[in-house]
Design a protein around this motif. Structure first.
Motif, PDB file in Angstrom:
ATOM      1  N   ILE A   1       0.864  -1.188   0.000  1.00  0.00           N
ATOM      2  CA  ILE A   1       0.000   0.000   0.000  1.00  0.00           C
ATOM      3  C   ILE A   1       0.897   1.232   0.000  1.00  0.00           C
ATOM      4  N   GLU A   2       0.687   2.080  -0.963  1.00  0.00           N
ATOM      5  CA  GLU A   2       1.500   3.302  -1.068  1.00  0.00           C
ATOM      6  C   GLU A   2       0.568   4.500  -1.162  1.00  0.00           C
ATOM      7  N   VAL A   3       0.726   5.439  -0.234  1.00  0.00           N
ATOM      8  CA  VAL A   3      -0.038   6.680  -0.362  1.00  0.00           C
ATOM      9  C   VAL A   3       0.771   7.590  -1.286  1.00  0.00           C
ATOM     10  N   LEU A   4       0.315   7.701  -2.513  1.00  0.00           N
ATOM     11  CA  LEU A   4       1.094   8.467  -3.499  1.00  0.00           C
ATOM     12  C   LEU A   4       0.822   9.961  -3.390  1.00  0.00           C
ATOM     13  N   VAL A   5      -0.415  10.288  -3.036  1.00  0.00           N
ATOM     14  CA  VAL A   5      -0.722  11.692  -2.761  1.00  0.00           C
ATOM     15  C   VAL A   5      -1.531  11.741  -1.480  1.00  0.00           C
ATOM     16  N   ASP A   6      -1.114  12.584  -0.565  1.00  0.00           N
ATOM     17  CA  ASP A   6      -1.877  12.825   0.657  1.00  0.00           C
ATOM     18  C   ASP A   6      -2.346  14.264   0.561  1.00  0.00           C
ATOM     19  N   SER A   7      -3.642  14.471   0.500  1.00  0.00           N
ATOM     20  CA  SER A   7      -4.125  15.825   0.213  1.00  0.00           C
ATOM     21  C   SER A   7      -3.808  16.813   1.327  1.00  0.00           C
ATOM     22  N   ASN A   8      -3.457  16.303   2.503  1.00  0.00           N
ATOM     23  CA  ASN A   8      -3.055  17.221   3.571  1.00  0.00           C
ATOM     24  C   ASN A   8      -1.661  17.776   3.346  1.00  0.00           C
ATOM     25  N   ARG A   9      -0.931  17.094   2.487  1.00  0.00           N
ATOM     26  CA  ARG A   9       0.492  17.385   2.373  1.00  0.00           C
ATOM     27  C   ARG A   9       0.858  17.847   0.972  1.00  0.00           C
ATOM     28  N   ASP A  10       0.238  17.222  -0.030  1.00  0.00           N
ATOM     29  CA  ASP A  10       0.702  17.442  -1.404  1.00  0.00           C
ATOM     30  C   ASP A  10      -0.179  18.422  -2.172  1.00  0.00           C
ATOM     31  N   THR A  11       0.485  19.287  -2.874  1.00  0.00           N
ATOM     32  CA  THR A  11      -0.270  20.270  -3.650  1.00  0.00           C
ATOM     33  C   THR A  11       0.163  20.231  -5.111  1.00  0.00           C
ATOM     34  N   ASP A  12      -0.648  20.856  -5.961  1.00  0.00           N
ATOM     35  CA  ASP A  12      -0.260  20.971  -7.368  1.00  0.00           C
ATOM     36  C   ASP A  12       0.630  22.197  -7.548  1.00  0.00           C
ATOM     37  N   ILE A  13       0.980  22.514  -8.782  1.00  0.00           N
ATOM     38  CA  ILE A  13       1.933  23.608  -8.958  1.00  0.00           C
ATOM     39  C   ILE A  13       1.357  24.967  -8.560  1.00  0.00           C
ATOM     40  N   ARG A  14       0.049  25.040  -8.391  1.00  0.00           N
ATOM     41  CA  ARG A  14      -0.548  26.300  -7.951  1.00  0.00           C
ATOM     42  C   ARG A  14      -0.726  26.348  -6.428  1.00  0.00           C
ATOM     43  N   GLY A  15      -0.299  25.299  -5.767  1.00  0.00           N
ATOM     44  CA  GLY A  15      -0.413  25.279  -4.307  1.00  0.00           C
ATOM     45  C   GLY A  15      -1.771  24.807  -3.814  1.00  0.00           C
ATOM     46  N   VAL A  16      -2.606  24.291  -4.733  1.00  0.00           N
ATOM     47  CA  VAL A  16      -3.917  23.772  -4.320  1.00  0.00           C
ATOM     48  C   VAL A  16      -3.750  22.286  -3.966  1.00  0.00           C
ATOM     49  N   ALA A  17      -4.455  21.862  -2.916  1.00  0.00           N
ATOM     50  CA  ALA A  17      -4.334  20.453  -2.496  1.00  0.00           C
ATOM     51  C   ALA A  17      -4.715  19.522  -3.633  1.00  0.00           C
ATOM     52  N   MET A  18      -3.988  18.406  -3.740  1.00  0.00           N
ATOM     53  CA  MET A  18      -4.347  17.389  -4.740  1.00  0.00           C
ATOM     54  C   MET A  18      -5.240  16.357  -4.049  1.00  0.00           C
ATOM     55  N   PRO A  19      -6.107  15.667  -4.805  1.00  0.00           N
ATOM     56  CA  PRO A  19      -6.897  14.600  -4.169  1.00  0.00           C
ATOM     57  C   PRO A  19      -5.977  13.475  -3.694  1.00  0.00           C
ATOM     58  N   ASN A  20      -6.382  12.777  -2.661  1.00  0.00           N
ATOM     59  CA  ASN A  20      -5.595  11.626  -2.199  1.00  0.00           C
ATOM     60  C   ASN A  20      -5.495  10.595  -3.312  1.00  0.00           C
ATOM     61  N   LEU A  21      -4.336   9.943  -3.385  1.00  0.00           N
ATOM     62  CA  LEU A  21      -4.184   8.864  -4.355  1.00  0.00           C
ATOM     63  C   LEU A  21      -3.461   7.722  -3.649  1.00  0.00           C
ATOM     64  N   VAL A  22      -4.114   6.570  -3.594  1.00  0.00           N
ATOM     65  CA  VAL A  22      -3.547   5.459  -2.844  1.00  0.00           C
ATOM     66  C   VAL A  22      -3.462   4.226  -3.738  1.00  0.00           C
ATOM     67  N   TYR A  23      -2.279   3.629  -3.761  1.00  0.00           N
ATOM     68  CA  TYR A  23      -2.076   2.392  -4.530  1.00  0.00           C
ATOM     69  C   TYR A  23      -2.192   1.215  -3.576  1.00  0.00           C
ATOM     70  N   VAL A  24      -3.040   0.247  -3.940  1.00  0.00           N
ATOM     71  CA  VAL A  24      -3.232  -0.927  -3.087  1.00  0.00           C
ATOM     72  C   VAL A  24      -3.084  -2.198  -3.907  1.00  0.00           C
ATOM     73  N   SER A  25      -2.172  -3.062  -3.500  1.00  0.00           N
ATOM     74  CA  SER A  25      -2.138  -4.375  -4.111  1.00  0.00           C
ATOM     75  C   SER A  25      -2.288  -5.357  -2.967  1.00  0.00           C
ATOM     76  N   ARG A  26      -3.470  -5.956  -2.875  1.00  0.00           N
ATOM     77  CA  ARG A  26      -3.754  -6.798  -1.701  1.00  0.00           C
ATOM     78  C   ARG A  26      -2.870  -8.047  -1.691  1.00  0.00           C
ATOM     79  N   GLU A  27      -2.742  -8.606  -0.529  1.00  0.00           N
ATOM     80  CA  GLU A  27      -1.906  -9.809  -0.411  1.00  0.00           C
ATOM     81  C   GLU A  27      -2.524 -10.953  -1.200  1.00  0.00           C
TER      82      GLU A  27
END
Ligand SMILES: O=c1ccn([C@@H]2O[C@H](COP(=O)(O)OP(=O)(O)O[C@H]3O[C@H](CO)[C@@H](O)[C@H](O)[C@H]3O)[C@@H](O)[C@H]2O)c(=O)[nH]1
Ligand SMILES: [Mn+2]
Length: 734
Positions: free
Chosen positions: A242-268
């Motif tokens: 499981i990789e949190v690729l974007v955390d909207s609390n932390r990551d922004t786009d080039i304009r400084g606006v929060a990006m939506p969360n993006l999470v990669y999940v590959s179940r066991e």
């Protein structure tokens, strides 16, 4: 017809044809009953030889099954409605600050059949929704457990930082990059620059897929993520990633606006526990997302589709926020629409009846079936009946739980890995009473059906501008293979303890039971279609006449039944913005399915029941070569591979041709008397020939790679001749 409005957020309009449909159904029912009576009478009074008993019983079975399909299909015509949301109003009513959270689930399963760049396009198209970004989260389920897919997403995030503000600032409608750059986009400021960035990303991803290796030029953090693909990691056996690729609390786009969360999940995945294909993947996402965001609304979308309208969630909210609907609302289904179909849609990939016409019919009852993709599901509907929500084993997974931890906190990640474990569901309710339901290869259909049985309702929303677009199979083999899987899945429902005829009958109203039965038993259409594809022709070749003479009043009954069903079907199609040619192709594919995927799906299902084999979810291959695409756009049927499914098709095409010419010659030679008795069979054979034209071309006239494999043509000719030989010497002579 009167329109009713609920809080003005949406309107519902019944079809103008309801009265006509009902009247026609009554008349047609009478005709069907007369036909069945005639069959029974013939069987009792007129069938003295073994061969005539065989023929009479076969025709009775064929017509009984056709009558079953016809009558169950009438339920869709009893009260079709069209709903219209008013997306502008939702902003006025609740404002963007009142929008609920939205989780998006995207499933992918194989980087070589589902190109990571397409999956990335799907994700970017929804990340760019016109929705408050801090309320939007996208979860990717990768059942292929592939580094290539994760790598593609890492690249996508970098590109997304430019793409999202670009879409927002220019109010772009096509927010799927591939679709946007393929359209007329030059006039938009900076689009050239963004296009170059996209091409660069695409190239990096494609190079990785081609070489089956990820680029060396990656950051330390990225390298760490790939460290999980240690030795022994295979797509069938690996730990959860499981990789949190974007955390909207932390990551922004080039304009400084929060990006939506993006999470990669590959179940066991382990070889010892069954993973339930897509339903299992969705349930994993349901749990992981519950820990991270727990949005009340979930969009499920397959990786072969993308958003075509950034304001689609507004339409959804028009229903979700409607107090008259909301207490029992389980999901809002948008149709699957396809781009890149050839002009006449030769394989009828549009599936107009299944994806556009019938859902409107069900919408006037309890709501459309679930199509697995393009569907906004209300999370709590997956946790038991409307007024008695079931609590899952952990309060953290409950739809009522309020998330407090940050999505990338250590605690959340540890929990997420735990609930994505392959043993996690052991001895729990998941897939049985909670979540997406197990037990059928059409988990979408089965889940929708179970929700309706629990008392939930659903809504069909088919806006003018399609909300989603997807890719449809572009070879006959792919197309029938897909429907073969559906057929197995549908029969798994039809003959389970949840059969619509028993369970459905007691839990759904009679009309909804009809609708679900229509689908669940549809693979059995292979039986009447096979009978009609061989029996009238083989008997004609043996000069046995099995239908009423033209001079017999019963002949008119046949005419009425045939034309009545065909014309009504055609009208439905045209009224739903279809063309005559596309309708013709749809009825042809219906016949083809009967002899290929419905037939083989039924056999496969039986094999599984008899424990001779197990069934697999064969992911549809979404990649095709240029030559194949070219033929597709020219409207040429693509056979190419030696699929066993092509044997019945090739055999019947030869038999129909022989029967048609045989009948025709005899009519010319023997004149009127013969015409009287042989007309119906010659007509059926002629109808078969007309439908088989692309097959004759593929067998005899073409030399390209998509032609019918010669092996099949030779064996089918032999089979056709053997059938004639056996029937004339053994079956019809007794
Ligand atoms: O083990 C699996 C198998 C498939 N999938 C995903 O399921 C989706 C559908 O698979 P696809 O091969 O595209 O099948 P289709 O026949 O095109 O899909 C239709 O039929 C499926 C049921 O058979 C539904 O789940 C889909 O929503 C519906 O669009 C894809 O995103 C796959 O990646 C998984 O996640 N895990
Ligand atoms: Mn698909």
């Amino acid at each position: 017809m009167m329109e009713t409005t609920n809080q003005t957020l949406n309107t519902i309009k019944p079809s103008k044809f309801i009265a006509f449909n009902r009247l026609f159904a009554a008349v047609y029912t009478f005709a069907v009953l007369t036909l069945l009576y005639y069959h029974v009478l013939k069987l009792i009074t007129n069938s003295h030889t073994k061969s005539s008993i065989f023929i009479s019983i076969s025709m009775l079975i064929a017509d009984l099954l056709l009558a079953f399909t016809w009558s169950t299909g009438q339920a869709f015509r009893m009260y079709p409605v069209t709903r219209k949301p008013d997306p502008e109003k939702i902003i006025e009513t609740i404002g963007k600050s009142g929008f609920p959270d939205l989780d998006v689930f995207i499933c992918t399963a194989d980087p070589y059949k589902e190109h990571p760049i397409s999956v990335v396009n799907t994700a970017l198209s929804v990340m760019a929704y016109d929705y408050p970004t801090e309320k939007l989260s996208v979860y990717i389920s990768d059942d292929g457990g592939s580094q290539l897919t994760l790598f593609a997403f890492m690249e996508a995030v970098k590109f997304g930082k430019y793409w999202l503000p670009f879409c927002r600032e220019n109010d772009i409608m096509e927010r799927c990059p591939h679709a946007f750059f393929g359209s007329n986009c030059e006039k938009i400021h900076q689009s050239e620059k963004i296009k170059m960035m996209y091409e660069k990303m695409k190239k990096r991803v494609e190079e990785a897929v081609e070489s089956r290796k990820i680029s060396e030029h990656i950051s330390e953090k990225e390298r760490e993520a790939f460290g999980k693909w240690s030795q022994g990691f295979t797509c069938e056996e690996h730990p959860s990633v499981i990789e949190v690729l974007v955390d909207s609390n932390r990551d922004t786009d080039i304009r400084g606006v929060a990006m939506p969360n993006l999470v990669y999940v590959s179940r066991e995945k382990t070889n010892t526990s069954f993973h339930h294909f897509k339903a299992g993947a969705l349930n994993t996402l349901l749990r992981v997302s519950a820990l991270m965001t727990n949005a009340p609304i979930i969009l499920t979308i397959d990786c072969d589709m993308f958003s075509n309208d950034p304001k689609t969630p507004y339409s959804v909210l028009c229903f979700y926020m409607d107090t008259l609907l909301s207490s029992k609302l389980a999901y809002i289904q948008f149709p699957q629409s396809f781009h890149g179909l050839n002009k006449d849609d030769i394989y009828s990939s549009e599936m107009k009846r299944w994806f556009h016409i019938n859902p409107k019919g069900m919408d006037g009852l309890s709501g459309p079936d679930n199509m697995g993709t393009c569907c906004f599901i209300i999370r709590k509907a997956l946790f038991g009946p409307p007024f008695s929500i079931l609590q899952p084993e952990m309060a953290l997974l409950s739809p009522n739980h309020v998330v407090k931890n940050l999505i990338s906190s250590q605690q959340t990640l540890e929990m997420a890995l735990y609930v994505a474990g392959s043993d996690y569901e052991k001895h729990k309710n998941w897939g049985f009473e909670i979540g997406f339901r197990y037990g059928s290869l059409v988990e979408d259909f089965f889940t929708g059906y179970r929700l309706h049985s629990e008392g939930w309702k659903s809504i069909f929303c088919d806006p003018e501008r399609p909300a989603f677009y997807g890719e449809a199979p572009i070879s006959l083999h792919q197309a029938v293979n897909q429907v073969k899987r559906w057929s197995v899945g549908l029969l798994e429902v039809a003959f389970s303890k949840y059969s619509p005829l028993t369970f459905g009958m007691t839990n759904l109203g009679p009309l909804m039971t009809h609708c679900y039965s229509y689908y669940a038993f549809s693979p059995l259409l292979s039986i009447p279609i096979t009978i009609y594809a061989f029996l009238p022709q083989l008997t004609l070749l043996n000069q046995i006449y099995i239908f009423p003479k033209v001079s017999d009043p019963l002949f008119l009954l046949y005419i009425f039944l045939f034309l009545g069903a065909y014309i009504q079907d055609c009208l439905d199609f045209i009224l739903e913005k279809g063309t005559i040619t596309r309708w013709w192709n749809e009825q042809r594919i219906w016949l083809i399915r009967g002899l290929t995927c419905y037939l083989f799906g039924t056999i496969e299902y039986l094999m599984k029941q008899l424990k001779f084999s197990t069934v697999e979810f064969n992911v549809t291959n979404k990649i095709s070569d240029d030559e194949q695409s070219k033929r597709y756009y020219e409207g040429i049927f693509e056979f190419g591979v030696s699929s066993p499914m092509f044997y019945p098709l090739a055999t019947t095409s030869i038999i129909n041709l022989a029967a048609f010419f045989g009948g025709f010659l005899q009519i010319i030679m023997k004149g009127e008397k013969y015409l009287d008795s042989a007309f119906v069979q010659t007509f059926i054979a002629g109808f078969g020939v007309l439908n088989c034209i692309p097959i004759y071309e593929a067998m005899a006239l073409r030399t390209d790679n998509g032609r019918m494999p010669i092996k099949i043509t030779i064996i089918a000719s032999f089979l056709a001749w053997s059938l004639y030989f056996v029937t004339s010497n053994f079956i019809f002579k007794v």
